[in-house]
Design an enzyme around this catalytic site. Structure first.
Site, PDB file in Angstrom:
ATOM      1  N   SER A   1      39.415  45.011  44.816  1.00 57.12           N
ATOM      2  CA  SER A   1      38.851  44.245  43.869  1.00 57.12           C
ATOM      3  C   SER A   1      37.647  43.766  44.435  1.00 57.12           C
ATOM      4  O   SER A   1      37.837  43.053  42.882  1.00 57.12           O
ATOM      5  CB  SER A   1      40.091  43.150  43.975  1.00 57.12           C
ATOM      6  OG  SER A   1      41.201  43.409  43.521  1.00 57.12           O
TER       7      SER A   1
ATOM      8  N   LYS B   1      36.171  43.580  40.399  1.00 49.99           N
ATOM      9  CA  LYS B   1      36.168  42.426  39.305  1.00 49.99           C
ATOM     10  C   LYS B   1      34.978  41.985  38.793  1.00 49.99           C
ATOM     11  O   LYS B   1      34.651  41.075  37.770  1.00 49.99           O
ATOM     12  CB  LYS B   1      36.916  41.732  39.509  1.00 49.99           C
ATOM     13  CG  LYS B   1      38.893  42.790  39.687  1.00 49.99           C
ATOM     14  CD  LYS B   1      39.808  40.694  40.138  1.00 49.99           C
ATOM     15  CE  LYS B   1      41.170  41.953  40.117  1.00 49.99           C
ATOM     16  NZ  LYS B   1      41.473  42.676  41.196  1.00 49.99           N
TER      17      LYS B   1
ATOM     18  N   SER C   1      42.361  36.794  40.846  1.00 51.77           N
ATOM     19  CA  SER C   1      42.678  38.337  41.168  1.00 51.77           C
ATOM     20  C   SER C   1      43.082  38.889  40.588  1.00 51.77           C
ATOM     21  O   SER C   1      44.611  39.752  40.626  1.00 51.77           O
ATOM     22  CB  SER C   1      42.691  38.960  42.882  1.00 51.77           C
ATOM     23  OG  SER C   1      42.429  39.875  42.643  1.00 51.77           O
TER      24      SER C   1
END
Length: 514
Positions: A140, A143, A313
């Site tokens: 993640s 991102k 997230s």
């Protein structure tokens, strides 16, 4: 204890903010007339002797500049931060980065070959680098790249718009998806009220209109390559509450498998509440020619969406931001098109995506590859004076021990609580942490730690947190230049001033909380 972490957060936020402001002031030199007002005030704040007097003179929005001189400072309030002793806090010896971080990188929980990069945000120099150029599965932390690309392509004030269009005779109504997974029942109810009002004004037939819904904003498959998964809804341009079925707002949740149809059926029910009964069930279709908007609803500004994406997230928002970037830059709004668009925006930002592989915007796809150097370059770029539009990348990072995906980490008493702000990354066998920290001598650093082949998150996460915490308890000396692994070279796109960055206050340790 929560109270202690709140104190550390307040002190840490002040220190990080002052470090960022001092960086901006030190690097930018004279402010040009186009610099954002907020950035000018932020950068000038550390040098002022007190708060600004807020008179009744003219002001401008965040994209404009205040005319004339800066406001005169008001009388100073008593100091609330312990000043940093020159050249570093008393009792804090300078540490070679390798001596601090090398032993921690050997933790078994980080697998056999973790990579790491630490950069001085003020100068852009790498203080530490171990395998930093190696492309790794970022999970993640990708991102960060998605968010930076969206902000650079669309701007922080951009909003995602969901529209209802109707034919002139009011016989056909279409709910047009705008790629906004934050659309909720309240805003959909407002859309229904506006639509009903417009239809009554048009004297639409009493039999009611035919209702369709248009998801053509997006192209390609709606299903992520991982398949049906509680971490991500089918990626479509129309949904409410990210298609969550359990009322939650973050984290894994059961999802509707036809998010657009579900949203359209809810819209039909809300129209009925307004006295408009549609003919038959809603059907998928493009908006008809000649249809004009009768009601719209807009998301929060992109800056707020980016912050939410990073703090929680949020995979659904991340994929929406990637597709919005694709549309803004002439790429198809699909997984592939969005990946190409994000890669192009990285290059536009002066962050070469050498070796990078992008397959989605959320980081769920294991084909993604980013290096620690690329992530720290983006974070440093977001802190630069010229990177005002990217600032939400920093403000959206979870705060250690306080919020988001770091709320349960950096427990009370941890030196990193409130001083570490970082995006987490977790897949099976993959763990990552990338963000910023304030060192013991008041230096703001950007870091990225990426690990693969990890035995479990229960071993990897504490090891990553130990690395970030070590940054907050050390006064790091710059690594030597030359061919050594820890190079002293500046991050691409970051100016290197001829003088050291100004020292900033570091928060004193909070008093014990009963």
């Amino acid at each position: 204890m929560p109270e202690r972490n709140v104190l550390r957060l307040a002190a840490g936020s002040a220190a990080a903010g002052l470090a960022l402001a001092a960086t901006a002031a030190g690097l930018a030199g004279p402010w040009d007339g186009g610099q954002r007002t907020a950035e000018r005030l932020r950068a000038s704040a550390p040098a002022a002797t007190g708060g600004a007097h807020h008179g009744s003179g003219p002001t401008r929005g965040p994209a404009g500049a205040l005319p004339g001189a800066a406001p005169a400072p008001a009388p100073s309030a008593p100091a609330v931060l312990a000043p940093l002793a020159a050249p570093r806090a008393a009792g804090t010896a300078a540490s070679a980065p390798a001596g601090v971080l090398d032993p921690l990188l050997r933790a078994p929980g980080l697998g056999s070959a973790p990579t790491a990069t630490v950069v001085d945000v003020a100068t852009g120099r790498r203080l530490y680098d171990r395998g930093g150029a190696t492309p790794m599965v970022p999970a993640s932390t990708v991102k960060i790249a998605t968010a930076a690309a969206a902000l650079s392509a669309l701007g922080p004030e951009h909003r995602l718009t969901t529209t209802v269009v109707a034919t002139p005779d009011g016989r056909a109504v279409t709910l047009v998806g705008g790629g906004d997974p934050t659309l909720d029942a309240r805003r959909l109810r407002d859309l229904a009220a506006g639509t009903a009002k417009a239809l009554r004004a048009r004297k639409a037939p009493a039999t009611g209109p035919a209702l369709t819904y248009d998801t053509s904003l997006y192209a390609g498959p709606v299903r992520h390559p991982i398949g049906a998964n509680d971490n991500l809804a089918p990626v479509t341009a129309l949904m409410t509450d990210a298609a969550r079925l359990d009322g939650s707002t973050s984290g894994p949740a059961p999802r509707a498998q036809d998010p657009a149809g579900r949203a359209a059926r809810l819209f039909a029910d809300l129209l009925a509440e307004q006295g408009v009964r549609v003919q038959g069930p809603p059907a998928p279709a493009r908006a008809p020619r000649g249809a004009a908007p009768v009601a719209t609803t807009r998301s929060a500004p992109l800056a707020a969406l980016v912050e939410r994406t990073l703090t929680a997230s949020d995979n659904d928002l991340a994929e929406a931001l990637a597709r919005a970037t694709a549309r803004a830059t002439g790429h198809p709004a699909s997984f592939d098109g969005a990946a190409r668009a994000v890669r192009a925006r990285l290059r536009h930002l002066g962050v070469p995506p050498d070796g990078a592989v992008l397959a989605d915007g959320s980081g769920l796809d294991r084909r993604n590859r980013l290096s620690a150097r690329l992530l720290t370059a983006l974070l440093t770029r977001a802190a630069a004076p010229a990177g005002a539009e990217l600032r939400p990348v920093l403000t959206g990072l979870p705060v250690g021990g306080f919020n988001g995906t770091l709320e349960g980490r950096y427990a009370a008493g941890s030196p990193g609580a409130g001083l570490v702000r970082a995006k987490t990354g977790t897949l099976t066998g993959v763990n990552a942490l990338a963000g910023t920290a304030v060192t013991a001598d008041g230096r703001l650093v950007a870091f990225a730690f990426l690990a693969a082949g990890t035995p479990s998150p229960y071993e990897a996460q504490p090891a990553l947190d130990a690395l970030a915490t070590a940054l907050t308890t050390s006064a790091l000396t710059p690594a030597p230049t030359g061919p050594a692994a820890a190079t002293g070279t500046p991050v691409p796109g970051t100016p290197v001033p001829g003088t050291p960055a100004p020292a900033v206050p570091r928060p004193a340790a909070p008093a014990p909380v009963p």
